[in-house]
Motif scaffolding. Structure first.
Motif, mmCIF file in Angstrom:
data_model
loop_
_atom_site.group_PDB
_atom_site.id
_atom_site.type_symbol
_atom_site.label_atom_id
_atom_site.label_comp_id
_atom_site.label_asym_id
_atom_site.label_seq_id
_atom_site.Cartn_x
_atom_site.Cartn_y
_atom_site.Cartn_z
ATOM 1 N N LEU A 69 0.823 -1.203 0.000
ATOM 2 C CA LEU A 69 0.000 0.000 0.000
ATOM 3 C C LEU A 69 0.860 1.257 0.000
ATOM 4 N N THR A 70 0.432 2.258 -0.748
ATOM 5 C CA THR A 70 1.136 3.537 -0.768
ATOM 6 C C THR A 70 0.726 4.350 0.454
ATOM 7 N N THR A 71 1.447 5.410 0.717
ATOM 8 C CA THR A 71 1.130 6.301 1.833
ATOM 9 C C THR A 71 -0.268 6.887 1.668
ATOM 10 N N ASN A 72 -0.622 7.269 0.455
ATOM 11 C CA ASN A 72 -1.941 7.832 0.186
ATOM 12 C C ASN A 72 -3.055 6.830 0.489
ATOM 13 N N LEU A 73 -2.888 5.591 0.059
ATOM 14 C CA LEU A 73 -3.900 4.574 0.318
ATOM 15 C C LEU A 73 -3.996 4.260 1.806
ATOM 16 N N THR A 74 -2.854 4.211 2.480
ATOM 17 C CA THR A 74 -2.857 3.985 3.926
ATOM 18 C C THR A 74 -3.634 5.086 4.630
ATOM 19 N N ALA A 75 -3.461 6.328 4.194
ATOM 20 C CA ALA A 75 -4.184 7.453 4.791
ATOM 21 C C ALA A 75 -5.688 7.314 4.568
ATOM 22 N N GLN A 76 -6.115 6.792 3.417
ATOM 23 C CA GLN A 76 -7.538 6.576 3.149
ATOM 24 C C GLN A 76 -8.113 5.489 4.058
ATOM 25 N N LEU A 77 -7.296 4.480 4.379
ATOM 26 C CA LEU A 77 -7.768 3.340 5.153
ATOM 27 C C LEU A 77 -7.771 3.567 6.655
ATOM 28 N N THR A 78 -6.895 4.425 7.155
ATOM 29 C CA THR A 78 -6.725 4.601 8.595
ATOM 30 C C THR A 78 -8.032 4.868 9.334
ATOM 31 N N PRO A 79 -8.907 5.767 8.860
ATOM 32 C CA PRO A 79 -10.165 5.986 9.594
ATOM 33 C C PRO A 79 -11.033 4.725 9.686
ATOM 34 N N HIS A 80 -11.010 3.888 8.664
ATOM 35 C CA HIS A 80 -11.814 2.662 8.654
ATOM 36 C C HIS A 80 -11.197 1.594 9.550
ATOM 37 N N LEU A 81 -9.881 1.420 9.453
ATOM 38 C CA LEU A 81 -9.212 0.363 10.201
ATOM 39 C C LEU A 81 -9.118 0.674 11.689
ATOM 40 N N SER A 82 -9.123 1.952 12.054
ATOM 41 C CA SER A 82 -9.008 2.315 13.470
ATOM 42 C C SER A 82 -10.259 1.930 14.256
ATOM 43 N N GLN A 83 -11.337 1.582 13.569
ATOM 44 C CA GLN A 83 -12.601 1.229 14.225
ATOM 45 C C GLN A 83 -12.772 -0.274 14.450
ATOM 46 N N GLU A 119 -12.077 -0.493 -4.054
ATOM 47 C CA GLU A 119 -11.948 -0.727 -5.491
ATOM 48 C C GLU A 119 -10.551 -1.244 -5.763
ATOM 49 N N VAL A 120 -10.464 -2.318 -6.530
ATOM 50 C CA VAL A 120 -9.171 -2.912 -6.855
ATOM 51 C C VAL A 120 -9.076 -3.173 -8.349
ATOM 52 N N ALA A 121 -7.848 -3.303 -8.811
ATOM 53 C CA ALA A 121 -7.562 -3.783 -10.161
ATOM 54 C C ALA A 121 -6.838 -5.105 -9.979
ATOM 55 N N ALA A 122 -7.315 -6.144 -10.638
ATOM 56 C CA ALA A 122 -6.716 -7.467 -10.487
ATOM 57 C C ALA A 122 -6.334 -8.022 -11.844
ATOM 58 N N GLY A 123 -5.141 -8.600 -11.904
ATOM 59 C CA GLY A 123 -4.709 -9.265 -13.125
ATOM 60 C C GLY A 123 -5.498 -10.545 -13.324
ATOM 61 N N HIS A 174 -1.398 -16.158 -10.763
ATOM 62 C CA HIS A 174 -0.897 -15.407 -9.605
ATOM 63 C C HIS A 174 -1.125 -13.924 -9.848
ATOM 64 N N ALA A 175 -2.373 -13.567 -10.020
ATOM 65 C CA ALA A 175 -2.731 -12.185 -10.369
ATOM 66 C C ALA A 175 -2.314 -11.210 -9.288
ATOM 67 N N VAL A 176 -1.836 -10.067 -9.724
ATOM 68 C CA VAL A 176 -1.489 -8.984 -8.820
ATOM 69 C C VAL A 176 -2.749 -8.171 -8.575
ATOM 70 N N VAL A 177 -3.025 -7.899 -7.309
ATOM 71 C CA VAL A 177 -4.196 -7.112 -6.931
ATOM 72 C C VAL A 177 -3.699 -5.778 -6.398
ATOM 73 N N SER A 178 -4.191 -4.699 -6.984
ATOM 74 C CA SER A 178 -3.790 -3.347 -6.567
ATOM 75 C C SER A 178 -5.013 -2.601 -6.073
ATOM 76 N N MET A 179 -4.912 -2.041 -4.875
ATOM 77 C CA MET A 179 -6.000 -1.224 -4.360
ATOM 78 C C MET A 179 -5.971 0.116 -5.090
ATOM 79 N N ILE A 180 -7.141 0.598 -5.505
ATOM 80 C CA ILE A 180 -7.241 1.883 -6.186
ATOM 81 C C ILE A 180 -7.746 2.933 -5.222
ATOM 82 N N ARG A 181 -8.836 2.624 -4.493
ATOM 83 C CA ARG A 181 -9.371 3.583 -3.529
ATOM 84 C C ARG A 181 -10.377 2.883 -2.631
ATOM 85 N N ALA A 182 -10.623 3.500 -1.463
ATOM 86 C CA ALA A 182 -11.664 3.021 -0.563
ATOM 87 C C ALA A 182 -13.012 3.482 -1.093
ATOM 88 N N CYS A 183 -14.016 2.625 -1.032
ATOM 89 C CA CYS A 183 -15.355 2.982 -1.526
ATOM 90 C C CYS A 183 -16.164 3.659 -0.439
#
Length: 89
Positions: free
Chosen positions: A33-47, A72-76, A80-89
């Protein structure tokens, strides 16, 4: 595509990867996860608190979460598909 978050690696404050249940039922870890994605997730995961541990379809261990978070993710499409998180919904 949308996928349900069912776990993570790292810590809740700084997750490295998310464990996702993909629409086809497979469980996969995201790319780091990138720093930006981690910042999007923190409010959700802290609960929520980790509820145990499990292993993804490809054998990677992760900590489980009881959450209804969908991201939202993009998956190959390869075995062994690579899954990339795009954004929190």
């Amino acid at each position: 595509m949308d996928a349900h978050v069912i776990g993570f690696t790292g810590t809740l404050a700084l997750p490295w990867h998310l464990a996702m249940r993909l629409p086809d039922g497979h469980i996969a870890l995201t790319r780091p996860l990138t720093t930006n994605l981690t910042a999007q997730l923190t409010p959700h995961l802290s609960q929520v608190e980790p509820s145990g541990s499990a292993v993804a379809t490809a054998g990677e261990p992760y900590k489980t979460l009881a959450t209804q978070l969908v991201v939202e993710v993009a998956a190959g499409t390869t075995r062994h598909a690579v899954v990339s998180m795009i954004r929190a919904c």
